[in-house]
Design a protein around this motif. Structure first.
Motif, PDB file in Angstrom:
ATOM      1  N   ARG A 203       0.826  -1.208   0.000  1.00 14.93           N
ATOM      2  CA  ARG A 203       0.000   0.000   0.000  1.00 14.93           C
ATOM      3  C   ARG A 203       0.857   1.254   0.000  1.00 14.93           C
ATOM      4  NH1 ARG A 203      -4.192  -0.097   4.677  1.00 14.93           N
ATOM      5  NH2 ARG A 203      -4.821   1.816   3.594  1.00 14.93           N
ATOM      6  N   THR A 204       2.175   1.093   0.059  1.00 19.72           N
ATOM      7  CA  THR A 204       3.094   2.224  -0.040  1.00 19.72           C
ATOM      8  C   THR A 204       4.208   1.863  -1.019  1.00 19.72           C
ATOM      9  OG1 THR A 204       4.613   1.512   1.718  1.00 19.72           O
ATOM     10  CG2 THR A 204       2.672   2.790   2.395  1.00 19.72           C
ATOM     11  N   ALA A 205       4.832   2.894  -1.576  1.00 18.39           N
ATOM     12  CA  ALA A 205       5.954   2.668  -2.489  1.00 18.39           C
ATOM     13  C   ALA A 205       7.113   2.005  -1.752  1.00 18.39           C
ATOM     14  CB  ALA A 205       6.403   3.993  -3.098  1.00 18.39           C
ATOM     15  N   GLN A 206       7.295   2.324  -0.476  1.00 15.92           N
ATOM     16  CA  GLN A 206       8.387   1.754   0.300  1.00 15.92           C
ATOM     17  C   GLN A 206       8.198   0.253   0.511  1.00 15.92           C
ATOM     18  OE1 GLN A 206       6.766   4.627   1.054  1.00 15.92           O
ATOM     19  NE2 GLN A 206       8.445   5.978   0.399  1.00 15.92           N
ATOM     20  N   ASP A 207       6.952  -0.165   0.761  1.00 15.83           N
ATOM     21  CA  ASP A 207       6.682  -1.596   0.900  1.00 15.83           C
ATOM     22  C   ASP A 207       6.962  -2.328  -0.407  1.00 15.83           C
ATOM     23  OD1 ASP A 207       5.944  -1.399   3.541  1.00 15.83           O
ATOM     24  OD2 ASP A 207       3.787  -1.306   3.127  1.00 15.83           O
ATOM     25  N   ALA A 208       6.573  -1.697  -1.530  1.00 14.11           N
ATOM     26  CA  ALA A 208       6.832  -2.314  -2.833  1.00 14.11           C
ATOM     27  C   ALA A 208       8.325  -2.434  -3.085  1.00 14.11           C
ATOM     28  CB  ALA A 208       6.164  -1.490  -3.938  1.00 14.11           C
ATOM     29  N   GLU A 209       9.078  -1.380  -2.782  1.00 10.34           N
ATOM     30  CA  GLU A 209      10.519  -1.387  -3.015  1.00 10.34           C
ATOM     31  C   GLU A 209      11.210  -2.438  -2.159  1.00 10.34           C
ATOM     32  OE1 GLU A 209      14.696  -0.518  -2.838  1.00 10.34           O
ATOM     33  OE2 GLU A 209      13.307  -0.393  -1.143  1.00 10.34           O
ATOM     34  N   ARG A 210      10.724  -2.617  -0.941  1.00 11.05           N
ATOM     35  CA  ARG A 210      11.319  -3.623  -0.050  1.00 11.05           C
ATOM     36  C   ARG A 210      11.223  -5.024  -0.654  1.00 11.05           C
ATOM     37  NH1 ARG A 210       8.863  -6.933   3.222  1.00 11.05           N
ATOM     38  NH2 ARG A 210       6.908  -5.755   3.142  1.00 11.05           N
ATOM     39  N   MET A 211      10.125  -5.297  -1.352  1.00 10.15           N
ATOM     40  CA  MET A 211       9.926  -6.630  -1.919  1.00 10.15           C
ATOM     41  C   MET A 211      10.526  -6.779  -3.315  1.00 10.15           C
ATOM     42  SD  MET A 211       6.056  -7.647  -0.685  1.00 10.15           S
ATOM     43  CE  MET A 211       5.293  -6.018  -0.764  1.00 10.15           C
ATOM     44  N   LEU A 212      10.457  -5.729  -4.120  1.00  9.69           N
ATOM     45  CA  LEU A 212      10.822  -5.843  -5.538  1.00  9.69           C
ATOM     46  C   LEU A 212      12.192  -5.261  -5.866  1.00  9.69           C
ATOM     47  CD1 LEU A 212       7.324  -4.891  -6.970  1.00  9.69           C
ATOM     48  CD2 LEU A 212       8.306  -7.181  -6.831  1.00  9.69           C
ATOM     49  N   GLY A 213      12.689  -4.375  -5.021  1.00 10.83           N
ATOM     50  CA  GLY A 213      14.035  -3.851  -5.165  1.00 10.83           C
ATOM     51  C   GLY A 213      14.349  -3.302  -6.533  1.00 10.83           C
ATOM     52  N   ASP A 214      15.562  -3.629  -7.040  1.00 15.61           N
ATOM     53  CA  ASP A 214      15.995  -3.058  -8.310  1.00 15.61           C
ATOM     54  C   ASP A 214      15.524  -3.844  -9.521  1.00 15.61           C
ATOM     55  OD1 ASP A 214      17.558  -5.279  -8.076  1.00 15.61           O
ATOM     56  OD2 ASP A 214      19.483  -4.257  -8.294  1.00 15.61           O
ATOM     57  N   SER A 215      14.566  -4.740  -9.344  1.00 15.61           N
ATOM     58  CA  SER A 215      13.907  -5.309 -10.526  1.00 15.61           C
ATOM     59  C   SER A 215      12.999  -4.271 -11.171  1.00 15.61           C
ATOM     60  CB  SER A 215      13.079  -6.552 -10.152  1.00 15.61           C
ATOM     61  OG  SER A 215      11.978  -6.203  -9.326  1.00 15.61           O
ATOM     62  N   VAL A 216      12.734  -3.184 -10.432  1.00 14.90           N
ATOM     63  CA  VAL A 216      11.890  -2.088 -10.906  1.00 14.90           C
ATOM     64  C   VAL A 216      12.769  -0.890 -11.210  1.00 14.90           C
ATOM     65  CG1 VAL A 216      10.048  -0.483 -10.255  1.00 14.90           C
ATOM     66  CG2 VAL A 216       9.898  -2.906  -9.604  1.00 14.90           C
ATOM     67  N   GLU A 217      12.501  -0.227 -12.331  1.00 16.68           N
ATOM     68  CA  GLU A 217      13.304   0.918 -12.743  1.00 16.68           C
ATOM     69  C   GLU A 217      12.903   2.202 -12.026  1.00 16.68           C
ATOM     70  OE1 GLU A 217      16.370   2.715 -15.040  1.00 16.68           O
ATOM     71  OE2 GLU A 217      15.842   0.617 -14.659  1.00 16.68           O
ATOM     72  N   VAL A 218      11.592   2.423 -11.876  1.00 21.83           N
ATOM     73  CA  VAL A 218      11.098   3.668 -11.284  1.00 21.83           C
ATOM     74  C   VAL A 218       9.960   3.356 -10.318  1.00 21.83           C
ATOM     75  CG1 VAL A 218       9.979   5.894 -11.738  1.00 21.83           C
ATOM     76  CG2 VAL A 218      11.702   5.014 -13.340  1.00 21.83           C
ATOM     77  N   TYR A 219      10.027   3.978  -9.143  1.00 20.89           N
ATOM     78  CA  TYR A 219       8.929   3.920  -8.167  1.00 20.89           C
ATOM     79  C   TYR A 219       8.318   5.316  -8.044  1.00 20.89           C
ATOM     80  CZ  TYR A 219      10.687  -0.609  -6.450  1.00 20.89           C
ATOM     81  OH  TYR A 219      11.089  -1.923  -6.332  1.00 20.89           O
ATOM     82  N   LEU A 220       7.007   5.404  -8.260  1.00 27.02           N
ATOM     83  CA  LEU A 220       6.289   6.657  -8.068  1.00 27.02           C
ATOM     84  C   LEU A 220       5.538   6.575  -6.743  1.00 27.02           C
ATOM     85  CD1 LEU A 220       4.847   7.206 -11.670  1.00 27.02           C
ATOM     86  CD2 LEU A 220       6.930   8.187 -10.671  1.00 27.02           C
ATOM     87  N   ASP A 221       5.886   7.462  -5.816  1.00 26.20           N
ATOM     88  CA  ASP A 221       5.332   7.431  -4.468  1.00 26.20           C
ATOM     89  C   ASP A 221       4.173   8.409  -4.356  1.00 26.20           C
ATOM     90  OD1 ASP A 221       4.776   7.383  -1.800  1.00 26.20           O
ATOM     91  OD2 ASP A 221       6.762   8.036  -1.122  1.00 26.20           O
ATOM     92  N   GLY A 222       2.969   7.868  -4.255  1.00 23.22           N
ATOM     93  CA  GLY A 222       1.783   8.704  -4.101  1.00 23.22           C
ATOM     94  C   GLY A 222       1.179   8.603  -2.719  1.00 23.22           C
ATOM     95  N   GLY A 223       1.987   8.175  -1.739  1.00 25.27           N
ATOM     96  CA  GLY A 223       1.483   8.018  -0.377  1.00 25.27           C
ATOM     97  C   GLY A 223       0.759   6.694  -0.207  1.00 25.27           C
ATOM     98  N   GLU A 224       0.276   6.465   0.991  1.00 27.24           N
ATOM     99  CA  GLU A 224      -0.447   5.218   1.263  1.00 27.24           C
ATOM    100  C   GLU A 224      -1.793   5.231   0.544  1.00 27.24           C
ATOM    101  OE1 GLU A 224      -0.862   2.525   5.173  1.00 27.24           O
ATOM    102  OE2 GLU A 224      -2.030   4.383   5.274  1.00 27.24           O
ATOM    103  N   VAL A 225      -2.135   4.123  -0.080  1.00 28.49           N
ATOM    104  CA  VAL A 225      -3.367   4.044  -0.865  1.00 28.49           C
ATOM    105  C   VAL A 225      -4.366   3.092  -0.212  1.00 28.49           C
ATOM    106  CG1 VAL A 225      -2.148   4.559  -3.017  1.00 28.49           C
ATOM    107  CG2 VAL A 225      -2.487   2.170  -2.334  1.00 28.49           C
TER     108      VAL A 225
END
Length: 254
Positions: free
Chosen positions: A157-179
């Motif tokens: 539900r946050t960009a930080q949670d996504a980054e923790r799981m997916l790391g650098d397999s993703v090129e860009v993370y857009l953080d729009g706050g908790e959804v």
């Protein structure tokens, strides 16, 4: 476990929003993965027409081709372009719940040149209710999107949670706050309905329960059925009057 830190762009700051959106468009154009917020959860996205990118998405999620991703779209015209047909019941539902948390499975337009996996000739479509997502979709076109988490993990539900799981397999993370705050059932994904059997006289089926409840769906369909019956009744009544009145409408009016 990923150790490298990918860049997260805080979209509440105008300069980071502009930079993040620009880099996200470039990444999608190259078939790379991007994470962005939707109204329900964060989504892991790639160009729906880039088969290499779709495979990268499945690999990042730890999924096989037997689990094809849904496709997020910017609006109704794209729905009509990607689906072979759109039944009236589906139009009533998307009028009620789009943009929002309803995904609809339909027969895909057979002319589409894409490979989302083992879809059986179908496509799952949704228009999300999130400003960042819709702006990106309006510029990139349809995106194959799955929840931004590893299979078996809690959806981000946050960009930080996504980054923790997916790391650098993703090129860009857009953080729009908790959804997810737009719905009572925060933390759930969209509700998925299968409408592929409607053309053959079948009925809608809920494949996955999510933020749109079964009661909400039933209410829209009941209203649709009532309105359809109401518009048909006057025509049938007029025809019946004509059949029972041999004098015809001119003499009846006198």
């Amino acid at each position: 476990m990923f150790t490298d830190m990918a860049t997260i762009y805080n979209c509440s700051e105008q300069d980071q929003l502009l930079t993040g959106m620009r880099l996200a468009r470039v990444a999608i154009g190259r078939g790379e993965l991007v994470v962005f917020p939707t109204d329900t959860l964060y989504g892991l996205a790639v160009d729906a027409f880039n088969s290499y990118g779709v495979q990268r998405l499945l690999d990042a999620k730890g999924r096989t081709r037997q689990s094809p991703p849904p496709v997020l779209i910017p609006g109704i015209p794209t729905l009509d372009a990607l689906a072979e047909t759109v039944p009236l019941e589906v139009r009533a539902l998307v009028a009620a719940f789009w943009p929002g948390g309803l995904t609809v499975i339909l027969a895909a337009n057979p002319s589409l040149n894409w490979d989302l996996g083992e879809t059986g000739g179908t496509v799952a479509l949704r228009m999300p209710n999130n400003r960042i997502a819709l702006e990106l979709l309006s510029e990139t076109g349809p995106l194959a999107v799955s929840s931004a988490n590893l299979t078996g993990e809690i959806a981000a539900r946050t960009a930080q949670d996504a980054e923790r799981m997916l790391g650098d397999s993703v090129e860009v993370y857009l953080d729009g706050g908790e959804v997810g705050h737009d719905y009572e059932a925060a933390g759930l994904g969209s509700t998925i309905i299968d409408a592929t059997t409607l053309a053959d006289g079948g009925s809608l089926r809920i494949v996955r329960h999510g933020v749109i409840t079964e009661a909400q769906i039933d209410a829209v369909l009941e209203r649709f059925s009532a309105e359809t019956a109401a518009t048909a009744t006057p025509v049938e009544s007029v025809e019946a009057d004509h059949e029972s009145d041999p004098a015809g409408p001119a003499e009846s009016a006198q």
